[in-house]
Design an enzyme around this catalytic site. Structure first.
Site, short mmCIF file in Angstrom:
data_model
loop_
_atom_site.label_atom_id
_atom_site.label_comp_id
_atom_site.label_asym_id
_atom_site.label_seq_id
_atom_site.Cartn_x
_atom_site.Cartn_y
_atom_site.Cartn_z
N LYS A 9 -4.58 -30.86 -25.90
CA LYS A 9 -3.18 -30.31 -25.35
C LYS A 9 -3.20 -28.88 -25.15
O LYS A 9 -3.75 -28.09 -25.69
CB LYS A 9 -2.27 -30.78 -26.50
CG LYS A 9 -0.88 -30.63 -25.85
CD LYS A 9 0.21 -31.02 -27.07
CE LYS A 9 1.63 -30.41 -26.80
NZ LYS A 9 1.67 -28.95 -27.15
N LYS A 14 -8.14 -25.32 -28.34
CA LYS A 14 -9.46 -25.94 -27.78
C LYS A 14 -10.32 -24.76 -27.28
O LYS A 14 -11.59 -24.83 -27.27
CB LYS A 14 -9.05 -26.87 -26.69
CG LYS A 14 -8.26 -26.47 -25.43
CD LYS A 14 -8.01 -27.46 -24.35
CE LYS A 14 -7.32 -27.00 -23.36
NZ LYS A 14 -6.30 -26.16 -23.61
N LYS A 40 -5.50 -21.19 -17.04
CA LYS A 40 -5.21 -19.96 -17.54
C LYS A 40 -6.52 -18.85 -17.44
O LYS A 40 -6.18 -17.56 -17.53
CB LYS A 40 -4.87 -19.93 -19.31
CG LYS A 40 -3.50 -20.63 -19.38
CD LYS A 40 -3.07 -20.47 -20.90
CE LYS A 40 -4.09 -20.84 -21.89
NZ LYS A 40 -4.53 -22.05 -21.96
N ASP A 124 -4.24 -32.27 -19.74
CA ASP A 124 -3.34 -32.76 -18.76
C ASP A 124 -4.20 -33.71 -17.79
O ASP A 124 -4.16 -33.53 -16.74
CB ASP A 124 -2.61 -31.91 -18.14
CG ASP A 124 -1.65 -32.50 -17.17
OD1 ASP A 124 -1.14 -31.69 -16.35
OD2 ASP A 124 -1.45 -33.85 -17.30
#
Length: 276
Positions: A9, A14, A40, A124
């Site tokens: 998530k 992660k 990101k 996602d």
């Protein structure tokens, strides 16, 4: 060549865990390629000491890319790539992964000799782009980073559903859960309940540590900043388990009804609320 994908998530840690694993694996003498698959574009920051240009941003300025345009050398010689993505609210974030894989294929990067590829992928997987490492079998084995928080476990369960779907067609393996203890209230017993219910396993745990926070703020890995720490040994143990893992877990993601049961079990642990 071992091809690992670390899913989880958004905001669960992660990227921190995957970059530290790449560093530890490289220090063991392995040649590592680390590919950040998060819009990101910060997966390799701890390996580079700063953010590097993403493939998507470079393609805006240059059509025909060379290997040197998108692969940067980071800590301990680790090769670093960032996919990137569109600006917030514009375009498909998963498209960055698809485009990057196409560019790396064209440059024959995947044909080069190396020992390990680590993919850091946003969890996602509703978006097809984020499922590319599984769907196109760029990765052989998947690990999921999660905390004991319900929404993190909820996301982990959804990722497991995707792994299950692709494992039937692509022979993708699930290596297990990595518990990221993000604060002192983290309760591994909750994750153990989830692991038991899904017939999966927790392959490792990263404890809450101020050293991890400081190293991340400094743009460094634990291997570089705290090589003599207990946390280094935690990552070393986890990396050895991953490198030697031969398991192919026959897991079963939870149904919506079973997730509701898990929510009730979390309440019993009395972590997130107090009786009035």
């Amino acid at each position: 060549m071992l091809k690992i994908a670390i899913y989880g998530k958004g905001g669960i840690g992660k990227s921190t865990i995957s970059s530290n694993l790449s560093a530890i694996i490289s220090k063991s003498g392995k040649k590592v390629l680390h590919i950040g698959c998060d819009p990101k574009g910060d997966s390799t920051r701890n390996l580079m000491g700063k953010k590097i240009p993403t493939v998507i941003s470079i393609l805006k300025e240059k059509n025909n890319l060379n290997r040197e345009d998108i692969i940067y050398e980071g800590f301990d010689g680790i090769e670093c790539v960032e996919t990137g993505g569109p600006e917030a609210g514009i375009g498909c974030a998963g498209r960055g992964i698809i485009t990057t894989m196409e560019e790396l294929e064209d440059l024959e990067v995947f044909d080069e000799e190396r020992d390990v590829i680590v993919y850091d992928v946003l969890g996602d997987v509703v978006c097809g782009g984020f499922a590319v490492p599984m769907r196109e079998k760029y990765a052989d084995i998947i690990y999921i980073v999660t905390s004991s928080e319900f929404m993190s476990i909820f996301a982990a369960n959804n990722i497991m559903k995707s792994i299950k779907n692709f494992s039937k067609m692509k022979n993708i393996k699930f290596g297990g859960l990595i518990h990221n203890q993000r604060n002192n209230d983290s309760n591994i017993n909750i994750l153990k309940i989830f692991a038991d219910m899904t017939k999966s396993k927790i392959i490792g745990e990263i404890p809450f540590s101020k050293e991890l926070i400081k190293s991340e703020l400094s743009g460094k890995t634990i291997a570089e900043m705290y090589p003599n720490s207990n946390l280094y040994n935690n990552f070393l143990e986890l990396s050895e388990k991953i490198l030697n893992n031969q398991d192919d877990i026959d897991f079963s993601p939870l149904s919506e009804e079973e997730m509701e049961y898990l929510a009730a079990e979390i309440l019993k642990e009395n972590i997130y609320y107090e009786e009035e």
